[in-house]
Structures are given as structure tokens and as C-alpha cells.
Design a protein around this motif. Structure first.
Motif, PDB file in Angstrom:
ATOM      1  N   THR A 100      28.606  24.627  -2.603  1.00 41.00           N
ATOM      2  CA  THR A 100      27.513  25.525  -2.101  1.00 41.00           C
ATOM      3  C   THR A 100      26.606  24.881  -1.136  1.00 41.00           C
ATOM      4  OG1 THR A 100      27.627  26.055  -4.422  1.00 41.00           O
ATOM      5  CG2 THR A 100      25.536  26.650  -2.998  1.00 41.00           C
ATOM      6  N   VAL A 111      23.177  24.743   0.442  1.00 41.85           N
ATOM      7  CA  VAL A 111      21.763  25.191   0.048  1.00 41.85           C
ATOM      8  C   VAL A 111      20.947  25.067   1.463  1.00 41.85           C
ATOM      9  CG1 VAL A 111      19.778  24.526  -1.371  1.00 41.85           C
ATOM     10  CG2 VAL A 111      22.187  24.303  -2.142  1.00 41.85           C
ATOM     11  N   ALA A 143      17.724  23.141  -8.749  1.00 43.82           N
ATOM     12  CA  ALA A 143      17.610  24.322  -7.850  1.00 43.82           C
ATOM     13  C   ALA A 143      16.815  25.497  -9.058  1.00 43.82           C
ATOM     14  CB  ALA A 143      18.834  25.232  -7.645  1.00 43.82           C
ATOM     15  N   GLN A 144      16.793  25.200 -10.184  1.00 42.80           N
ATOM     16  CA  GLN A 144      16.026  25.872 -11.150  1.00 42.80           C
ATOM     17  C   GLN A 144      14.567  25.517 -11.435  1.00 42.80           C
ATOM     18  OE1 GLN A 144      18.487  23.875 -11.830  1.00 42.80           O
ATOM     19  NE2 GLN A 144      17.792  22.379 -13.258  1.00 42.80           N
ATOM     20  N   GLY A 157      12.952  24.041  -6.395  1.00 39.97           N
ATOM     21  CA  GLY A 157      14.117  25.145  -5.994  1.00 39.97           C
ATOM     22  C   GLY A 157      13.415  26.446  -5.799  1.00 39.97           C
ATOM     23  N   LEU A 196      21.304  30.313  -0.447  1.00 45.32           N
ATOM     24  CA  LEU A 196      22.446  29.613  -1.153  1.00 45.32           C
ATOM     25  C   LEU A 196      23.739  30.554  -0.323  1.00 45.32           C
ATOM     26  CD1 LEU A 196      21.650  29.358  -4.494  1.00 45.32           C
ATOM     27  CD2 LEU A 196      21.652  27.446  -2.976  1.00 45.32           C
ATOM     28  N   SER A 226      28.085  29.658  -5.142  1.00 43.86           N
ATOM     29  CA  SER A 226      27.765  29.635  -6.498  1.00 43.86           C
ATOM     30  C   SER A 226      26.181  28.901  -6.668  1.00 43.86           C
ATOM     31  CB  SER A 226      28.687  29.133  -7.326  1.00 43.86           C
ATOM     32  OG  SER A 226      28.016  29.072  -8.769  1.00 43.86           O
ATOM     33  N   TYR A 227      25.202  29.725  -7.300  1.00 41.94           N
ATOM     34  CA  TYR A 227      24.116  29.010  -7.745  1.00 41.94           C
ATOM     35  C   TYR A 227      24.299  28.146  -8.948  1.00 41.94           C
ATOM     36  CZ  TYR A 227      19.667  28.855 -10.408  1.00 41.94           C
ATOM     37  OH  TYR A 227      18.586  28.489 -11.132  1.00 41.94           O
ATOM     38  N   VAL A 242      25.249  24.665  -8.008  1.00 41.39           N
ATOM     39  CA  VAL A 242      24.019  23.797  -7.700  1.00 41.39           C
ATOM     40  C   VAL A 242      23.346  23.324  -9.077  1.00 41.39           C
ATOM     41  CG1 VAL A 242      21.982  23.425  -6.382  1.00 41.39           C
ATOM     42  CG2 VAL A 242      23.567  24.970  -5.425  1.00 41.39           C
TER      43      VAL A 242
END
Length: 195
Positions: free
Chosen positions: A126, A128, A156-157, A161, A168, A171-172, A175
């Protein structure tokens, strides 16, 4: 071919546990200390795949024929530099300072090792994009959140993030630590999942 009936997650990551739970999977957790070193000649995705397979090998002697162990390793790459988990707050600050205002790649390597020795290793990538972060924002994140257990010193969460990731490509969930779309496909081949 033996039929796999039990999934073992070999990870202490709360994010990986949550993702598998959100998929509706039943699994057992087994933990073991495995040194996360890799040969210096490996680059980018090769590092993540090597580490995932290396972790799985540590569980091989104890796997029953009907079990499959899932191991994963997530790395952050800024060009060809691998940024793993920072050792301390100062290193976390340095990593985030390097990442801010730039794009980087996140690779998660996954290994599925069956008790009969069959092994599947793959990775997902991914891209970013981070906006420029101020030193105060980086210091706030490092001081108030948990960057030391995350590759590249960020999740990322997490707060950084939410305020820093602008885009992105890929796929989130990769990450977050597990490319669940790929994991689902491979588990389906092992007849561990179905709808």
C-alpha cells in the motif's frame, strides 16, 4: 491433502486479532518469541515475506496435521530504507519526521503454514501519502499514543493517521497489519472459510 480445521494466529497484534475477528473467523492465539532479523541483501517486500516465513518456521514443530498457523510482518519503506518498530520515543520522532510530507510504502508479508508442511507466503503493498506535519504534531503523537509497537512509528487508525494520511493506494487493512482480502482468498483455498 489433509483438510485444515483449525487456524492458529501467531501474533500479539491487537489489530490483527480484531481484523480476523471482524472477518468472523475462529482462531487460537499462540505466542512465541522470534527474533525479527533478516539478511541485509533483502529489499522491501522480500523483507516482509522473509520475516513472516521465519516466524512461521518457529511454530512448525508443534503444529498438528489439521492446523494452519498464520504469521505476518508489516514494514514501512521510505524508498529502500526499512523502518521497523522504533526502539524509543526519539527514534519514533525521527521516523515520523522523515515520513511527513512524503509518500512511502507499507508491505505486509503473510505466511500460512499447514501442519503437513505446506507453506504459502505472499505480501501486499500500500502506498501511503502523508501531509507535512509540524514538530508539535509529531511530539503530541509520540507522547500521547503508542508508536513503539508499530512499523514506521505510526498506526493509520491512530490520531496521526487520521490527521496526517491524505491518500492511500491499496488496502487500508494492509497498513493496519493484515491484507485481509488476500488472507481470505488463501484461507478459502485451505477450506477454512466459506460463505
Amino acid at each position: 491433502m489433509s483438510v485444515v480445521t483449525k487456524l492458529v494466529l501467531a501474533s500479539n497484534s491487537p489489530r490483527r486479532r480484531q481484523l480476523l475477528t471482524d472477518l468472523g473467523l475462529k482462531y487460537e492465539i499462540r505466542l512465541r518469541e522470534v527474533e525479527e532479523t533478516y539478511p541485509a541483501h533483502l529489499r522491501r517486500a522480500e523483507v516482509a515475506e522473509y520475516l513472516a516465513a521465519h516466524k512461521a518456521a518457529a511454530y512448525a514443530p508443534d503444529l498438528a496435521p489439521h492446523e494452519v498457523v498464520l504469521t505476518a510482518d508489516t514494514i514501512v519503506c521510505l524508498e529502500d530504507d526499512v523502518l521497523n518498530k522504533p526502539a524509543d520515543a526519539a527514534e519514533a520522532t525521527r521516523m515520523l519526521t522523515r515520513l511527513q510530507g512524503r509518500a512511502h510504502d507499507v508491505f505486509t508479508g503473510v505466511c500460512l503454514l499447514r501442519g503437513d508442511g505446506h507453506r504459502t507466503v505472499f505480501s501486499d503493498q500500500t502506498r501511503v501519502h502523508f501531509r507535512a506535519l509540524s514538530p508539535a504534531e509529531i511530539e503530541f503523537y509520540v507522547r500521547n499514543f503508542s508508536p513503539l509497537d508499530k512499523a514506521g512509528a505510526y498506526g493509520a487508525q491512530d490520531w496521526v493517521g487520521m490527521v496526517g494520511v491524505t491518500r492511500l493506494e491499496g488496502s487500508y487493512f494492509n497498513v493496519m497489519g493484515l491484507p485481509v482480502h488476500r488472507v481470505w482468498e488463501e484461507l478459502a483455498k485451505l477450506r477454512l472459510v466459506a460463505v
